[in-house]
Scaffold this active site. Structure first.
Site, PDB file in Angstrom:
ATOM      1  N   SER A  20       0.823  -1.217   0.000  1.00  0.00           N
ATOM      2  CA  SER A  20       0.000   0.000   0.000  1.00  0.00           C
ATOM      3  C   SER A  20       0.857   1.267   0.000  1.00  0.00           C
ATOM      4  O   SER A  20       0.321   2.373   0.070  1.00  0.00           O
ATOM      5  CB  SER A  20      -0.938  -0.006   1.212  1.00  0.00           C
ATOM      6  N   LYS A  22       3.384   2.153   2.236  1.00  0.00           N
ATOM      7  CA  LYS A  22       3.732   2.701   3.555  1.00  0.00           C
ATOM      8  C   LYS A  22       5.182   3.192   3.598  1.00  0.00           C
ATOM      9  O   LYS A  22       5.454   4.286   4.076  1.00  0.00           O
ATOM     10  CB  LYS A  22       3.553   1.641   4.660  1.00  0.00           C
ATOM     11  N   ASP A  88      10.391   1.850  10.351  1.00  0.00           N
ATOM     12  CA  ASP A  88       9.644   1.076   9.352  1.00  0.00           C
ATOM     13  C   ASP A  88       9.369  -0.328   9.888  1.00  0.00           C
ATOM     14  O   ASP A  88      10.079  -0.817  10.768  1.00  0.00           O
ATOM     15  CB  ASP A  88      10.434   0.982   8.042  1.00  0.00           C
ATOM     16  N   GLU A  89       8.321  -0.952   9.385  1.00  0.00           N
ATOM     17  CA  GLU A  89       7.944  -2.319   9.779  1.00  0.00           C
ATOM     18  C   GLU A  89       7.783  -2.415  11.300  1.00  0.00           C
ATOM     19  O   GLU A  89       8.362  -3.293  11.951  1.00  0.00           O
ATOM     20  CB  GLU A  89       8.985  -3.334   9.269  1.00  0.00           C
ATOM     21  N   CYS A 177      -9.355  -6.743  -1.007  1.00  0.00           N
ATOM     22  CA  CYS A 177     -10.400  -5.936  -0.379  1.00  0.00           C
ATOM     23  C   CYS A 177     -11.174  -6.809   0.611  1.00  0.00           C
ATOM     24  O   CYS A 177     -10.986  -8.028   0.673  1.00  0.00           O
ATOM     25  CB  CYS A 177     -11.331  -5.347  -1.432  1.00  0.00           C
TER      26      CYS A 177
HETATM   27 ZN    ZN Z   1     -11.585  -7.456  -4.091  1.00  0.00          ZN
END
Ligand code: ZN
Length: 201
Positions: A20, A22, A88-89, A177
């Site tokens: 995503s 980050k 990070d992480e 999703c």
């Molecule tokens: Zn989906």
């Protein structure tokens, strides 16, 4: 109104699933601080050996030098040498990162922390949920679902394993999703929440 507070520290959290952006967002903020000639220190867990031991590397190959630490406590050793702290992480640094972040922010430091907010089961992944609770600023990054193209909040594990984390195995995961996410336990249940609490003790 200032863009950011003055004469005080604070905590920023960048969280979301894998893929995503980050780390990209973390690097962007840290670079801006460097351009402003602020003293920046950047940390990641030694556990996270992907790409390079001494720099943060985003999936899009942006890099910035970083310090690898075994424990969040080591970050405190650098308190005198920086004003802006990037991590990070965060999910690899354990609950100790909560106290370390609060302490540094209370001492006037800007903390910018990136990490996974949920694990491959879709459950809250400490310490990020507690960091969200004490942060001044929260950014939730979303990926794109590989199945249907919707905004993706979840990290789907696509290989079989009993381990909570598969380090450096990006190809073992994909963003999904809510509709396409298939957690190993189908229901987001209280039982799962309780077992998470037990793991911490
Ligand atoms: Zn989906």
């Amino acid at each position: 109104m200032f863009d950011f507070p003055r004469n005080t520290g604070w905590i920023e959290v960048i969280c979301g699933p894998m893929f995503s952006g980050k780390t990209e967002e973390l690097i962007r903020r840290l670079r801006r601080a460097q351009i402003a000639r602020q003293r920046v220190a950047i940390f990641k867990a030694i556990l996270d050996t992907r790409y390079d031991a001494d720099q943060l590397v985003s999936h899009s190959q942006q890099t910035i030098p970083s310090i690898s630490v075994k424990s969040a406590w080591e970050i405190l050793n650098h308190a005198k040498h920086a004003d802006v702290f990037g991590v990070d992480e965060a999910q690899f640094l354990g609950v100790e990162l909560i106290e370390v972040s609060a302490q540094l922010a209370n001492d006037g430091k800007r903390m910018i922390i990136a990490g996974l907010d949920t694990d491959y089961r879709g459950l809250p992944f400490e310490p990020v949920p507690q960091l969200l609770a004490i942060a001044e600023y929260i950014t939730k990054t979303l990926a794109i679902c590989v199945q249907c193209g919707n905004p993706a909040k979840f990290t789907q594990r696509i290989v079989e394993s009993a381990d909570l984390i598969l380090v450096g195995a990006a190809d073992a995961y994909e963003p999904r999703c809510r509709r396409c996410f298939r957690p190993p336990e189908p229901v987001y249940s209280l039982k799962n929440q309780l077992s998470l609490g037990e793991i911490k003790k």
